[in-house]
Design an enzyme around this catalytic site. Structure first.
Site, PDB file in Angstrom:
ATOM      1  N   GLU A 197      37.588  65.824 -32.523  1.00 48.29           N
ATOM      2  CA  GLU A 197      36.291  65.522 -32.987  1.00 48.29           C
ATOM      3  C   GLU A 197      35.538  66.936 -32.592  1.00 48.29           C
ATOM      4  O   GLU A 197      34.633  67.495 -33.450  1.00 48.29           O
ATOM      5  CB  GLU A 197      35.324  64.383 -32.504  1.00 48.29           C
TER       6      GLU A 197
ATOM      7  N   ALA B  62      38.522  61.381 -25.421  1.00 47.51           N
ATOM      8  CA  ALA B  62      37.374  60.918 -24.564  1.00 47.51           C
ATOM      9  C   ALA B  62      38.193  60.046 -23.263  1.00 47.51           C
ATOM     10  O   ALA B  62      39.218  59.919 -23.468  1.00 47.51           O
ATOM     11  CB  ALA B  62      36.401  60.115 -25.047  1.00 47.51           C
TER      12      ALA B  62
ATOM     13  N   GLU C 105      41.804  56.110 -32.509  1.00 48.13           N
ATOM     14  CA  GLU C 105      41.152  55.251 -31.858  1.00 48.13           C
ATOM     15  C   GLU C 105      41.435  53.644 -32.245  1.00 48.13           C
ATOM     16  O   GLU C 105      41.236  52.770 -31.396  1.00 48.13           O
ATOM     17  CB  GLU C 105      39.469  55.545 -32.094  1.00 48.13           C
TER      18      GLU C 105
ATOM     19  N   GLY D 202      38.481  62.276 -29.406  1.00 47.04           N
ATOM     20  CA  GLY D 202      37.049  63.211 -29.136  1.00 47.04           C
ATOM     21  C   GLY D 202      37.297  64.630 -29.171  1.00 47.04           C
ATOM     22  O   GLY D 202      36.582  65.393 -29.409  1.00 47.04           O
TER      23      GLY D 202
END
Length: 257
Positions: free
Chosen positions: A111, A62, A131, A108
């Site tokens: 993911e 992200a 993370e 992300g």
């Protein structure tokens, strides 16, 4: 500004993520991805989708800088919810989506890849959810999807240590379908995608729909749904074409009707 390039040929659409240097998932990129997928869902020229990254990475995570623009707990909760909703759309998409992963798929990025139906990786790619290294946790359903593929123990190890695994390890663990040398990855992925694109879109969509019932809790419901879709698929023109082609010893020409 566009972060995605889409090219379609022979019923396969390639979505190329282009946001240098790491193809980080900004809110703008995620919204664009949602828009592109909605367009391709209704495009009869698209039967299979391949998602790849431009440059050195598939997607390194992200956009952390965007996190600093938020301040309230509710803002972060909504950020996670928006990402979860998009990736749930990807997972339930009626056309196969294949992630072609090179370089790195982290946070992300992983993911996103886990929400795709299949993952092909380069042998040296790095896949992980780091993370906790930043004092945060995965927010786009990574804590829920990773254990599905690698088991709770391995998922716990990967998240709590923040250490990624290689593409080769990912294939052995069940996180990736296949691993290839990086120079062969895209060609092998496209070869596989074209193979699926020759199948009936009706039977492919039905199969993807049924896979979500493939667990102990919904097994009986899945059997009922399978019988229902079995009837619908067999009533299609594609089914008639497939049977006729088999009898006539020729390749079928499916139209998606």
């Amino acid at each position: 500004m566009s972060f995605l390039q889409v090219k379609t040929a022979d019923y396969v659409s390639v979505i190329n993520i282009s946001r240098p240097p790491a193809n980080a998932l900004s809110q703008g990129l995620l919204q664009e991805l949602s828009n592109v997928l909605e367009e391709l869902e209704n495009n009869h020229e698209t039967r299979v989708i391949v998602v790849r990254g431009e440059g050195r990475f598939f997607c390194a995570g992200a956009d952390i800088k965007e996190f600093t623009t938020l301040s309230q707990e509710e803002d972060y909760r909504q950020l996670a919810k928006n990402g979860q909703d998009l990736l749930q759309y990807v997972e339930s998409y009626p056309k196969p989506i294949i992630a072609a992963i090179h370089g790195a798929a982290l946070g992300g990025g992983l993911e996103l890849a886990m929400s795709c139906h299949m993952r092909f990786v380069s042998e040296t790619a790095k896949l992980g959810l780091p993370e906790l290294q930043l004092g945060i946790i995965p927010g786009f359903a990574g804590t829920q999807r990773l254990p599905r593929y690698v088991g709770v123990g391995k998922a716990c190890e990967m998240m709590l240590t923040s250490e990624p695994i290689s593409g080769m390890e990912a294939a052995k663990a069940g996180l990736a379908n296949r691993a290839y040398p990086e120079e062969e990855l895209f060609d092998k992925t496209m070869e596989f995608a074209y193979k699926i694109a020759k199948k009936s879109p009706i039977s492919v969509a039905a199969t993807l729909q049924l896979l979500k019932y493939a667990n102990a809790e919904s097994f009986y419901e899945g059997m009922q749904k399978e019988a229902e879709l079995f009837g619908k698929v067999f009533a299609s023109n594609d089914a008639k074409e497939g049977v006729a082609a088999f009898i006539e010893k020729r390749a079928p020409n499916f139209k998606g009707i």
